[in-house]
Design a protein around this motif. Structure first.
Motif, PDB file in Angstrom:
ATOM      1  N   THR A 166      66.079  96.887  36.206  1.00  0.00           N
ATOM      2  CA  THR A 166      64.860  96.117  35.961  1.00  0.00           C
ATOM      3  C   THR A 166      64.676  95.044  37.024  1.00  0.00           C
ATOM      4  O   THR A 166      63.557  94.808  37.518  1.00  0.00           O
ATOM      5  N   GLU A 170      61.363  94.815  39.495  1.00  0.00           N
ATOM      6  CA  GLU A 170      60.440  93.681  39.391  1.00  0.00           C
ATOM      7  C   GLU A 170      60.442  92.840  40.661  1.00  0.00           C
ATOM      8  O   GLU A 170      59.406  92.262  41.032  1.00  0.00           O
ATOM      9  N   GLU A 173      58.073  94.424  42.942  1.00  0.00           N
ATOM     10  CA  GLU A 173      56.687  94.264  42.478  1.00  0.00           C
ATOM     11  C   GLU A 173      56.179  92.842  42.688  1.00  0.00           C
ATOM     12  O   GLU A 173      54.968  92.613  42.687  1.00  0.00           O
ATOM     13  N   ASN A 175      57.055  90.040  40.705  1.00  0.00           N
ATOM     14  CA  ASN A 175      57.054  89.175  39.518  1.00  0.00           C
ATOM     15  C   ASN A 175      58.220  89.530  38.601  1.00  0.00           C
ATOM     16  O   ASN A 175      58.505  90.717  38.369  1.00  0.00           O
ATOM     17  N   PHE A 176      58.855  88.469  38.075  1.00  0.00           N
ATOM     18  CA  PHE A 176      59.891  88.643  37.054  1.00  0.00           C
ATOM     19  C   PHE A 176      59.275  88.322  35.691  1.00  0.00           C
ATOM     20  O   PHE A 176      58.516  87.350  35.560  1.00  0.00           O
ATOM     21  N   TYR A 177      59.630  89.104  34.708  1.00  0.00           N
ATOM     22  CA  TYR A 177      59.107  88.898  33.353  1.00  0.00           C
ATOM     23  C   TYR A 177      60.208  88.291  32.480  1.00  0.00           C
ATOM     24  O   TYR A 177      61.209  88.947  32.181  1.00  0.00           O
ATOM     25  N   LYS A 207      55.147  85.659  33.122  1.00  0.00           N
ATOM     26  CA  LYS A 207      55.122  86.454  34.351  1.00  0.00           C
ATOM     27  C   LYS A 207      55.333  85.484  35.505  1.00  0.00           C
ATOM     28  O   LYS A 207      54.432  84.740  35.895  1.00  0.00           O
TER      29      LYS A 207
END
Length: 232
Positions: A166, A170, A173, A175-177, A207
């Motif tokens: 994960t 991320e 991408e 962004n960390f959630y 986010k």
């Protein structure tokens, strides 16, 4: 000599006595029979059920009247700003992190004040807890008041779990959630009466832009995020 006399009265030898009165059936006073009197336990349970039902109805009416008078509104909680300056995963399970938040708590009620006797914050990533802040101050919140609290998470989470997949996805991408949960213990003040204790939970799903390299700026900007409020 045998006597030939016949019985007098012309009854031809048969005797009819007085008629037998009909048998009476005994009934309870008022013409009703009470099965309850024959079963004391049944009477007691019936009375107890009626009492409990009356209490429930009375409490329901009181709660309805109080709600109509004070019209309580839901708390409004939101993360106004978030700064993630470090979020590095090493050895596939150790996470170095530094996260600071600015969270607003709004009391929209005109007749209800709130005592926050305790409030703590927990941070989770991919379902695994990595940060905790139990040093948030207690406070009193008046009518139509907004209070801002600032949880901070910093340090290293060891053996965080299987989050490397994960994390790598991320990070690419941008962004960390992260999920931040606030656990509070509060009391309500209505006029001069204090009512409590309640334990609401605030769930904030964030986010967060990936921290930039030194001297750089993040590719995206954090957006204000509203939190869910759960009273159960």
């Amino acid at each position: 000599m045998a006597s030939n006399a016949k019985p007098s009265g012309g009854l031809n030898g048969a005797y009819y006595g007085p008629s037998i009165p009909p048998t009476r059936t005994h009934r309870s006073v008022g013409g009703r029979s009470s099965a309850c009197c024959c079963d004391p336990c049944g009477c007691l349970l019936c009375s107890l059920f009626k009492l409990i039902f009356s209490i429930i109805i009375t409490l329901g009416i009181i709660v309805l009247i109080l709600w109509l008078v004070f019209r309580p509104n839901e708390l409004k909680v939101a993360v106004e700003d978030a700064k993630l300056t470090s979020f590095d995963l090493s050895n596939s399970s150790n996470l170095n992190y530094n996260l600071s938040l600015s969270i607003s708590i709004r009391n929209p009620n005109r007749r209800i004040s709130i005592y926050y006797d305790q409030i703590e914050a927990v941070a989770l990533y991919d379902g695994s807890r990595f940060g905790y802040d139990g040093s948030l101050p207690v406070f009193f919140q008046g009518h139509k008041n907004t209070t801002v609290i600032s949880p901070r998470f910093g340090g290293q989470a060891v053996s965080l779990g299987a989050v490397s997949g994960t994390y790598e996805r991320e990070k690419k991408e941008g962004n960390f959630y992260v999920d931040v949960k606030l656990n509070a213990r509060i009391r309500l003040k209505v006029k001069f009466v204090k009512v409590g204790h309640f334990k609401p939970k605030f769930d904030c799903k964030l986010k967060l832009p990936v921290p930039p390299a030194k001297g750089g700026s993040p590719a995206t900007v954090f957006e204000r995020t509203e939190c869910d409020v759960d009273w159960i």
